[in-house]
Design a protein around this motif. Structure first.
Motif, short mmCIF file in Angstrom:
data_model
loop_
_atom_site.label_atom_id
_atom_site.label_comp_id
_atom_site.label_asym_id
_atom_site.label_seq_id
_atom_site.Cartn_x
_atom_site.Cartn_y
_atom_site.Cartn_z
N THR A 691 0.83 -1.20 0.00
CA THR A 691 0.00 0.00 0.00
C THR A 691 0.87 1.26 0.00
O THR A 691 2.05 1.21 0.38
N ALA A 692 0.27 2.36 -0.40
CA ALA A 692 0.99 3.64 -0.40
C ALA A 692 1.38 4.04 1.02
O ALA A 692 2.42 4.66 1.23
N ALA A 693 0.55 3.68 1.99
CA ALA A 693 0.88 4.00 3.38
C ALA A 693 2.16 3.29 3.81
O ALA A 693 2.94 3.83 4.60
N GLN A 694 2.39 2.10 3.29
CA GLN A 694 3.61 1.36 3.64
C GLN A 694 4.84 1.97 2.97
O GLN A 694 5.91 2.05 3.59
N THR A 695 4.73 2.37 1.71
CA THR A 695 5.89 2.85 0.97
C THR A 695 6.21 4.32 1.24
O THR A 695 7.36 4.73 1.14
N LYS A 696 5.19 5.12 1.56
CA LYS A 696 5.42 6.56 1.80
C LYS A 696 5.59 6.89 3.27
O LYS A 696 6.12 7.95 3.60
N GLY A 697 5.12 6.00 4.15
CA GLY A 697 5.36 6.19 5.57
C GLY A 697 4.51 7.29 6.18
O GLY A 697 3.58 7.82 5.58
N ARG A 698 4.88 7.65 7.42
CA ARG A 698 4.20 8.71 8.15
C ARG A 698 5.14 9.90 8.24
O ARG A 698 5.95 10.00 9.16
N ARG A 699 5.04 10.78 7.28
CA ARG A 699 5.89 11.95 7.24
C ARG A 699 5.04 13.20 7.44
O ARG A 699 3.80 13.14 7.51
N LEU A 700 5.67 14.36 7.52
CA LEU A 700 4.93 15.60 7.71
C LEU A 700 3.89 15.80 6.61
O LEU A 700 2.78 16.26 6.86
N TRP A 701 4.24 15.42 5.38
CA TRP A 701 3.36 15.70 4.24
C TRP A 701 2.35 14.59 3.98
O TRP A 701 1.48 14.74 3.14
N THR A 702 2.47 13.44 4.67
CA THR A 702 1.51 12.36 4.44
C THR A 702 0.42 12.32 5.50
O THR A 702 -0.54 11.57 5.35
N ARG A 703 0.54 13.11 6.56
CA ARG A 703 -0.47 13.09 7.60
C ARG A 703 -1.71 13.83 7.12
O ARG A 703 -1.62 14.82 6.40
N PRO A 704 -2.91 13.39 7.52
CA PRO A 704 -4.14 14.09 7.13
C PRO A 704 -4.12 15.53 7.62
O PRO A 704 -3.63 15.79 8.72
#
Length: 704
Positions: A691-704
């Motif tokens: 999933t994209a959540a796995q490959t992009k991780g939890r970064r400043l720009w991926t948080r809702p």
């Protein structure tokens, strides 16, 4: 010479080098003399500075989690300790310590930059009044005008949650009175910056974060001008000047040649049609309409030559004046004015830094074109904007410039044996081939295409840029206050018209574009390190560099066979199944996402062609096929939840463009609730899910 028995006690007898085979001695030359290798490397530390900084920046962006405060403290301590070792340690330790210090510094700078630009990002879909100030006017891929607004106000949204900037595409009539600085109001649909189209796809959210762009959307309603630009607003004075000059140029040079001229002279590309952009991309001439090092170098070079040879006409005073340095100062002023006018695009800023460093070298009686000037420019950019490392423009600019400088020495020696009249032509051919070869892997990896006739297009178009377009642009700027710019603009139009004809001609060739499958993300870093190693190292370093390049080639060769067997769009609007004929799409539409999938597959088919491939059957709202041993059903439309019970058979995979409060357990369900957490989904032929959540991780720009 025999060993002296009277030598002091601390002296050691010389060690006889092992008699290794010639090929092995060549590979391990650096190991035979480690002190000598370290001494040579230390002298090249300046050239290694951007490489080490880029390593630290790359580590920051490659992480799947945001670094914690303790990790930043650890990096700062590591940088400090390495700095002490670089200054006081024994000679063999100084060079590696300096590299560690610079890498840690790059990591810290990237984190500092990411946190310093933090701004609210919209976390929900919004429809309602939008008020703001226009800071940019450009054109979307759909050929629609779009506005970037700041000082944004949204109805019933608190200032703490309101994005610093939003971008709105205009689908209705475009008012003529729009200009930067004007306050406007409209009713618009806004949403957060979109997630990646696939787990391994480009993440627009990252670039939006660094641009402080917190929402994107569109409006079909009229745009009302609430207030004119504030004349005291100097921050947008350049943008207003740019738009007025662009309109004046396009009024004198009609059609797309005028739009190209405006893009080259002012940086305003809003007049370029999508057909022109596509022709420029397919012919590998797109770099001509994005102000970059080529434009800045041509302008500065023309001004430098004009001033220097003009001063030479002064006679005896020219023997006393430092005409070369005076010309460099005037060229630097001209380049700075061009930067001010062309705007804040990263490519323009990067070009100005490179030209300024080179002109500064002239002022200090240094070589203008050398690896040191390139290293300094790259280091300054990475310190100022570390996110530049992830941008194709940065990668291509420095790849081309470095390759040309490395090839300059051999070319100079070879040119002496060539006829004088042929040298300029062969020089143009050589530079086009060298720059094209250096940037081709980056273009193929980032844009998944290669222009097979790009060298031919550049051979025909770039001379017009250097001999006609940029000189006439400078002359038009000089003569405009006198009202005499007409002839220069006419000649400028001839040059841009020629470039457009070349682009249309070359892009029309059969097979003009070669589709390339998206490679493994490690390919470009390995190629870059391998190429830099070949330039900056000797002996074992070059052997390792060759191994890195071969590893990158091996990874890239596996790209076509490693594409996901099944792709699910982040909002369930599309499903793509890999077949023997290529990826089959469940339905037409979702053009942006579908197009990105096909490009990453190296598939030249259009979205409509891919949707017609024999795989999915059924009605438009209920599309079904077979994936491995399970039925695959894609449900869309308002009545999709009503059809779920019928589709959700044991073992089936159901993708539904709706939110299901209670997911049934009889089938594998991918609804909007689940996809909100996972993002886009890829499933390989063995059934493994990424999933994209796995490959992009939890970064400043991926948080809702």
């Amino acid at each position: 010479m025999a060993w002296d028995a009277q030598a002091p006690d601390w002296a050691e007898p010389p060690q006889t080098a092992p008699r290794w085979p010639v090929w092995l001695r060549a590979c391990l030359g650096g190991i035979e003399d480690p002190l000598g290798a370290m001494s040579r490397a230390r002298l090249q530390l300046f050239l290694w500075m951007p490489v080490a900084l880029a390593g630290g920046v790359g580590v920051y962006f490659a992480r799947l989690t945001e670094p914690s405060a303790s990790e930043y403290a650890l990096a700062a301590g590591l940088a400090l300790m390495a700095a002490v070792l670089a200054l006081r340690a024994a000679l063999p330790m100084r060079f590696p310590a300096a590299l560690v210090m610079l890498a840690a510094l790059g990591f810290l700078l990237a984190g500092l930059r990411a946190h310093s630009v933090a701004a609210p990002v919209l976390s929900f879909r919004y429809y309602g009044p939008v008020t703001g100030r226009i800071v940019m006017i450009d054109r979307a891929a759909s050929d629609q005008i779009r506005l970037t607004l700041d000082t944004v106000r949204l109805d019933r949204v608190s200032p703490a949650r309101t994005p610093a900037r939003v971008r709105v595409t205009l689908h209705g009539a475009v008012p003529e009175a729009l200009e930067p600085g004007a306050q406007v109001m409209m009713s618009a649909h806004l949403s957060p910056p979109p997630p990646p189209a696939a787990p391994d796809a480009y993440d627009f959210r990252r670039s939006a974060w660094f641009d402080q762009l917190g929402a994107v959307g569109y409006t079909r309603s009229p745009v009302l001008r609430a207030a004119p630009p504030d004349p005291r607003d100097w921050a947008l004075a350049a943008h207003r000047t740019r738009m007025r000059l662009s309109q004046a140029i396009q009024a004198r040079i009609t059609g797309q040649p005028g739009a190209i001229a405006a893009a080259l002279m002012t940086g305003d590309r809003s007049g370029l049609s999508e057909a022109t952009r596509e022709a420029m991309r397919r012919s590998n001439l797109a770099h001509l309409i994005a102000i970059s090092g080529l434009h800045m170098g041509m302008l500065a070079g023309f001004v430098f030559g004009l001033v220097r040879y003009g001063l030479a006409l002064a006679g005896r005073p020219a023997l006393i004046w430092a005409t070369k340095k005076l010309a460099a100062v005037v060229a630097l002023i001209a380049a700075t004015a061009y930067l001010w006018l062309a705007g804040p695009a990263v490519s323009t800023q990067r070009a100005w830094i490179m030209v300024s460093v080179m002109l500064g070298a002239v002022l200090m009686d240094r070589r203008a074109l050398s690896l040191r000037t390139v290293a300094l420019a790259a280091s300054l950019l990475l310190i100022w904007k570390p996110e530049s490392l992830t941008e194709p423009g940065f990668q291509m600019s420095f790849a081309a410039t470095t390759a040309l400088i490395v090839a300059l020495g051999p070319w100079t020696r070879a040119a002496r044996r060539l006829p004088r009249l042929l040298r300029p032509v062969l020089m143009l051919v050589a530079t086009s081939l060298i720059a094209g070869a250096a940037t081709a892997p980056i273009v193929a990896a980032q844009f998944h295409r290669l222009s097979e006739y790009g060298v031919l297009a550049n051979l025909l178009a770039v001379p017009a840029m250097g001999l006609l377009v940029m000189p006439m642009g400078v002359l038009a700027a000089i003569l405009a206050p006198l009202g005499l710019a007409g002839p220069a603009l006419w000649a400028l139009g001839l040059g841009t018209g020629w470039i457009l004809r070349v682009a249309d001609w070359v892009s029309g060739f059969e097979g003009s574009v070669l589709a390339i499958a998206q490679p493994d993300p490690r390919v470009i870093p390995l190629l870059a390190l391998g190429a830099l190693g070949l330039i900056l190292t000797r002996g074992v370093g070059r052997s390792v560099s060759v191994i890195a390049i071969l590893a990158a080639a091996l990874l890239w060769s596996r790209a076509p066979t490693s594409r996901p067997a099944l792709l699910i769009a982040p909002e369930a609007q599309q499903v793509g199944l890999m077949t023997a004929e290529g990826r089959a799409l469940s339905k037409p539409g979702a053009g942006f996402i579908s197009g990105r999938w096909l490009e990453a597959d190296g598939d030249p088919a259009s979205v409509e062609e891919a949707a017609k491939r024999p795989a999915f059957t059924g009605t438009r709202a209920t599309r079904q096929t077979q994936f491995r041993t399970a039925p695959l059903i894609h449900l869309t439309g308002k009545s999709a939840p009503d059809r779920l019970d019928e589709a959700c058979t044991p073992g089936a995979i159901v993708v539904i463009a709706a939110r299901i409060p209670e997911a049934p357990r009889t089938c594998e369900l991918w609804d909007l609730t689940r996809l909100r957490d996972t993002g886009a989904v890829a499933i390989d032929s063995e059934g493994r899910i990424t999933t994209a959540a796995q490959t992009k991780g939890r970064r400043l720009w991926t948080r809702p």
